[in-house]
Design a protein around this motif. Structure first.
Motif, PDB file in Angstrom:
ATOM      1  N   SER A   1      18.738  -5.259  -1.368  1.00  0.00           N
ATOM      2  CA  SER A   1      20.092  -4.702  -1.440  1.00  0.00           C
ATOM      3  C   SER A   1      20.185  -3.509  -2.381  1.00  0.00           C
ATOM      4  O   SER A   1      21.111  -2.700  -2.271  1.00  0.00           O
ATOM      5  N   ASN A   2      19.227  -3.397  -3.309  1.00  0.00           N
ATOM      6  CA  ASN A   2      19.331  -2.377  -4.352  1.00  0.00           C
ATOM      7  C   ASN A   2      18.213  -1.343  -4.338  1.00  0.00           C
ATOM      8  O   ASN A   2      18.345  -0.295  -4.981  1.00  0.00           O
ATOM      9  N   TYR A   3      17.114  -1.626  -3.645  1.00  0.00           N
ATOM     10  CA  TYR A   3      15.963  -0.726  -3.672  1.00  0.00           C
ATOM     11  C   TYR A   3      15.446  -0.495  -2.260  1.00  0.00           C
ATOM     12  O   TYR A   3      15.482  -1.388  -1.411  1.00  0.00           O
ATOM     13  N   ASP A   4      14.930   0.718  -2.029  1.00  0.00           N
ATOM     14  CA  ASP A   4      14.328   1.055  -0.743  1.00  0.00           C
ATOM     15  C   ASP A   4      12.809   1.001  -0.782  1.00  0.00           C
ATOM     16  O   ASP A   4      12.161   0.839   0.251  1.00  0.00           O
ATOM     17  N   VAL A   5      12.238   1.187  -1.963  1.00  0.00           N
ATOM     18  CA  VAL A   5      10.784   1.197  -2.127  1.00  0.00           C
ATOM     19  C   VAL A   5      10.427   0.304  -3.310  1.00  0.00           C
ATOM     20  O   VAL A   5      11.051   0.391  -4.371  1.00  0.00           O
ATOM     21  N   LEU A   6       9.432  -0.538  -3.108  1.00  0.00           N
ATOM     22  CA  LEU A   6       8.917  -1.399  -4.167  1.00  0.00           C
ATOM     23  C   LEU A   6       7.447  -1.057  -4.377  1.00  0.00           C
ATOM     24  O   LEU A   6       6.632  -1.216  -3.469  1.00  0.00           O
ATOM     25  N   PHE A   7       7.125  -0.547  -5.565  1.00  0.00           N
ATOM     26  CA  PHE A   7       5.747  -0.239  -5.926  1.00  0.00           C
ATOM     27  C   PHE A   7       5.210  -1.370  -6.803  1.00  0.00           C
ATOM     28  O   PHE A   7       5.784  -1.685  -7.848  1.00  0.00           O
ATOM     29  N   ILE A   8       4.093  -1.950  -6.366  1.00  0.00           N
ATOM     30  CA  ILE A   8       3.485  -3.086  -7.050  1.00  0.00           C
ATOM     31  C   ILE A   8       2.160  -2.657  -7.666  1.00  0.00           C
ATOM     32  O   ILE A   8       1.370  -1.949  -7.042  1.00  0.00           O
ATOM     33  N   GLN A   9       1.914  -3.106  -8.905  1.00  0.00           N
ATOM     34  CA  GLN A   9       0.588  -2.985  -9.503  1.00  0.00           C
ATOM     35  C   GLN A   9       0.005  -4.385  -9.703  1.00  0.00           C
ATOM     36  O   GLN A   9       0.732  -5.338  -9.937  1.00  0.00           O
ATOM     37  N   GLU A  10      -1.300  -4.464  -9.617  1.00  0.00           N
ATOM     38  CA  GLU A  10      -2.058  -5.713  -9.729  1.00  0.00           C
ATOM     39  C   GLU A  10      -1.541  -6.797  -8.778  1.00  0.00           C
ATOM     40  O   GLU A  10      -1.206  -7.904  -9.198  1.00  0.00           O
ATOM     41  N   PRO A  11      -1.474  -6.500  -7.478  1.00  0.00           N
ATOM     42  CA  PRO A  11      -1.089  -7.543  -6.520  1.00  0.00           C
ATOM     43  C   PRO A  11      -2.218  -8.551  -6.350  1.00  0.00           C
ATOM     44  O   PRO A  11      -3.385  -8.253  -6.615  1.00  0.00           O
ATOM     45  N   LEU A  12      -1.850  -9.734  -5.907  1.00  0.00           N
ATOM     46  CA  LEU A  12      -2.865 -10.717  -5.552  1.00  0.00           C
ATOM     47  C   LEU A  12      -3.529 -10.287  -4.250  1.00  0.00           C
ATOM     48  O   LEU A  12      -2.856  -9.945  -3.280  1.00  0.00           O
TER      49      LEU A  12
ATOM     50  N   LEU B   1      11.660   0.551  -7.206  1.00  0.00           N
ATOM     51  CA  LEU B   1      11.374  -0.424  -8.256  1.00  0.00           C
ATOM     52  C   LEU B   1       9.868  -0.469  -8.452  1.00  0.00           C
ATOM     53  O   LEU B   1       9.109  -0.593  -7.493  1.00  0.00           O
ATOM     54  N   ASN B   2       9.451  -0.372  -9.705  1.00  0.00           N
ATOM     55  CA  ASN B   2       8.043  -0.341 -10.077  1.00  0.00           C
ATOM     56  C   ASN B   2       7.745  -1.591 -10.902  1.00  0.00           C
ATOM     57  O   ASN B   2       8.429  -1.850 -11.894  1.00  0.00           O
TER      58      ASN B   2
END
Length: 206
Positions: free
Chosen positions: A22-33, A2-3
């Motif tokens: 439950s649905n994703y193994d990797v979470l890619f975040i842009q502009e995190p705090l 998930l991006n």
């Protein structure tokens, strides 16, 4: 995978981490705090100490390049969360290959040495990340995924010859074994608050 560009919204990050395991193994975040996320009791002072960083979660492995305090404004623009059920694949943030606050290269390894390389990208309004990819393409291994926020870029897959930053991005993708993946629901990915501004495609996946 998930991006998501979270626009420095800590609550949104927490919601994604709670709901996506439950649905994703990797979470890619842009502009995190990147800032004060909580206060803890101090061992040296009656006042509490601020904890500076980004959100962690018990179900996820948290990966982020620490900021360069000698370069103001270079707080991390990307980060990754890998579900702990992938610990056996030894998830690694590959700063030996790319050490840049606007992108994060994640490698997962199988027994026998096979690796899966995933790239999370945030390109600012000066297109610095796209220019970095163009200038350092020889340093990258083949990738099996690249995604992120490529703002601002004129990306029209119906045009046979892309120009400018879009052409650079397409050339980089080809050099690492990727090609553009159209979404199942084509259309803009960014809708400005100002109705007089045009909606655009900022989020891309290869």
């Amino acid at each position: 995978i998930l991006n998501h560009n979270v626009a420095k919204d800590l609550l949104l990050v927490g919601t994604l981490l709670d709901c996506c395991s439950s649905n994703y193994d990797v979470l890619f975040i842009q502009e995190p705090l990147w800032g004060v996320i909580r206060s803890v009791p101090s061992t040296t002072d009656k006042s509490r100490d601020d904890v500076i960083g980004s959100l962690i979660h018990p179900r996820w492995i948290h990966m982020v390049r620490p900021p360069d305090f000698h370069a103001p404004g270079h707080c991390p623009r990307v980060m990754a969360y890998v579900l702990k059920r992938l610990e056996h694949m030894r998830p690694s943030m590959r700063r030996d290959i790319v050490d840049y606050h606007n992108m994060l290269l994640l490698s997962l390894f199988e027994k026998g040495g096979k690796s899966y390389n995933l790239l999370n990208v945030y390109s600012d309004d000066r297109r610095t990340a796209i220019n970095y990819l163009d200038e350092h393409s020889i340093d990258f291994p083949n990738l099996c995924y690249m995604g992120g926020d490529f703002n601002p870029i004129e990306w029209d897959p119906e045009v046979s010859a892309l120009g400018g930053a879009a052409a650079k991005l397409e050339e980089f993708a080809a050099s690492v074994g990727l090609e553009y993946t159209p979404p199942s629901n084509p259309g803009p990915t960014f809708y400005p608050h100002n109705p007089e501004l045009r909606s655009s495609v900022l989020d891309l996946m290869f």
